[in-house]
Design a protein around this motif. Structure first.
Motif, PDB file in Angstrom:
ATOM      1  N   GLY A   1      14.463  -4.897   0.992  1.00 15.81           N
ATOM      2  CA  GLY A   1      12.867  -4.525   0.916  1.00 15.81           C
ATOM      3  C   GLY A   1      12.434  -2.800   0.645  1.00 15.81           C
TER       4      GLY A   1
ATOM      5  N   LEU B   1      13.149  -1.768  -2.993  1.00 16.23           N
ATOM      6  CA  LEU B   1      11.752  -1.919  -3.714  1.00 16.23           C
ATOM      7  C   LEU B   1      10.331  -1.117  -3.710  1.00 16.23           C
ATOM      8  N   GLY B   2      10.615  -0.553  -2.118  1.00 14.48           N
ATOM      9  CA  GLY B   2       9.601  -0.129  -2.008  1.00 14.48           C
ATOM     10  C   GLY B   2       9.305   1.253  -1.732  1.00 14.48           C
TER      11      GLY B   2
ATOM     12  N   MET C   1       8.717   1.772  -5.543  1.00 11.28           N
ATOM     13  CA  MET C   1       7.123   1.057  -5.606  1.00 11.28           C
ATOM     14  C   MET C   1       6.181   3.008  -5.699  1.00 11.28           C
TER      15      MET C   1
ATOM     16  N   ILE D   1       1.145  -4.106   2.989  1.00 11.34           N
ATOM     17  CA  ILE D   1       1.785  -4.897   2.052  1.00 11.34           C
ATOM     18  C   ILE D   1       2.397  -6.683   3.540  1.00 11.34           C
TER      19      ILE D   1
ATOM     20  N   ASP E   1       0.429  -2.822  -7.040  1.00 12.97           N
ATOM     21  CA  ASP E   1       1.838  -2.611  -6.249  1.00 12.97           C
ATOM     22  C   ASP E   1       1.967  -3.020  -5.045  1.00 12.97           C
TER      23      ASP E   1
ATOM     24  N   ILE F   1       4.764  -6.871  -5.029  1.00 16.06           N
ATOM     25  CA  ILE F   1       5.217  -6.599  -3.539  1.00 16.06           C
ATOM     26  C   ILE F   1       4.641  -8.119  -2.972  1.00 16.06           C
TER      27      ILE F   1
ATOM     28  N   LEU G   1      10.519  -3.062   3.602  1.00 13.48           N
ATOM     29  CA  LEU G   1       9.553  -2.526   2.752  1.00 13.48           C
ATOM     30  C   LEU G   1       8.648  -1.432   3.496  1.00 13.48           C
TER      31      LEU G   1
END
Length: 206
Positions: A9, A12-13, A16, A52, A129, A134, A153
């Motif tokens: 997480g 990926l966060g 982005m 999120i 995004d 996500i 995230l």
């Protein structure tokens, strides 16, 4: 397993949020001017946490199915980004900045909060995004696995915005020099115009 999901997480966060966008450009300016920069970082981080949560829990389907809402967000974002870019260009070439310190006049708390809100929620790229991408990845997990992924995230957003805010503030003296600050303002304007253009081309293509 939970640590792996947290790491996934977080990774990926960061991937982005790392590309310099409208939020990052504004955060950088607020940090350089030491103008409610920690409050701005808090607002952006909390906004990301909200988006999120909404996206991973399935809210992306609501946005994807509402074409009118997406059109309004797109044109609102285009107008705001162009206005912000124009102000950045003006700041870069204006004689109103303090040449001794190289810092622009500080904005009021109200203006900072309104600008932070508009930069975040009038940018359809944020929804693409945070909700679409996500949301689709987070939708693969269930139960506690989804919670750990979301926490990863969220921690990425908190880490990034506060790092950017504190780092810019600590380097404020160097970054506030007139030629450097002018170059940053021009860069911010280019980024804002580029995002506005990408929104327009995406809307026309749709």
């Amino acid at each position: 397993m939970s640590l792996i999901l947290l790491a996934k997480g977080f990774a990926l966060g960061i991937s982005m949020i790392l590309p310099l966008g409208s939020q990052n450009a504004m955060m950088l300016n607020q940090g350089i001017n030491r103008n409610h920069h920690l409050l701005t970082a808090s607002f952006f981080a909390l906004s990301d946490i909200l988006l999120i949560t909404f996206g991973v829990m399935g809210g992306s389907f609501l946005l994807a199915s509402n074409e009118i809402m997406f059109d309004l967000l797109t044109w609102g974002g285009i107008l705001f980004l162009c206005s912000y870019a124009a102000m950045s260009v003006k700041a870069a070439f204006s004689g109103t900045t303090d040449s001794a310190s190289g810092r622009s006049a500080k904005k009021s708390l109200k203006i900072v909060l309104i600008s932070s809100f508009l930069v975040t929620f009038l940018n359809p790229h944020v929804y693409i995004d945070m909700l679409m991408i996500i949301g689709s990845v987070g939708g693969q997990y269930q139960g506690s696995n989804k919670i750990y992924f979301m926490l990863g995230l969220m921690s990425a957003s908190v880490f990034w915005f506060f790092t950017l805010a504190i780092g810019a503030a600590k380097l404020s003296k160097q970054l506030s020099k007139p030629h450097i600050k002018g170059a940053i303002d021009i860069t911010v304007a280019i980024i804002m115009f580029a995002i506005a253009w990408s929104l327009l081309t995406t809307w026309l293509a749709g």
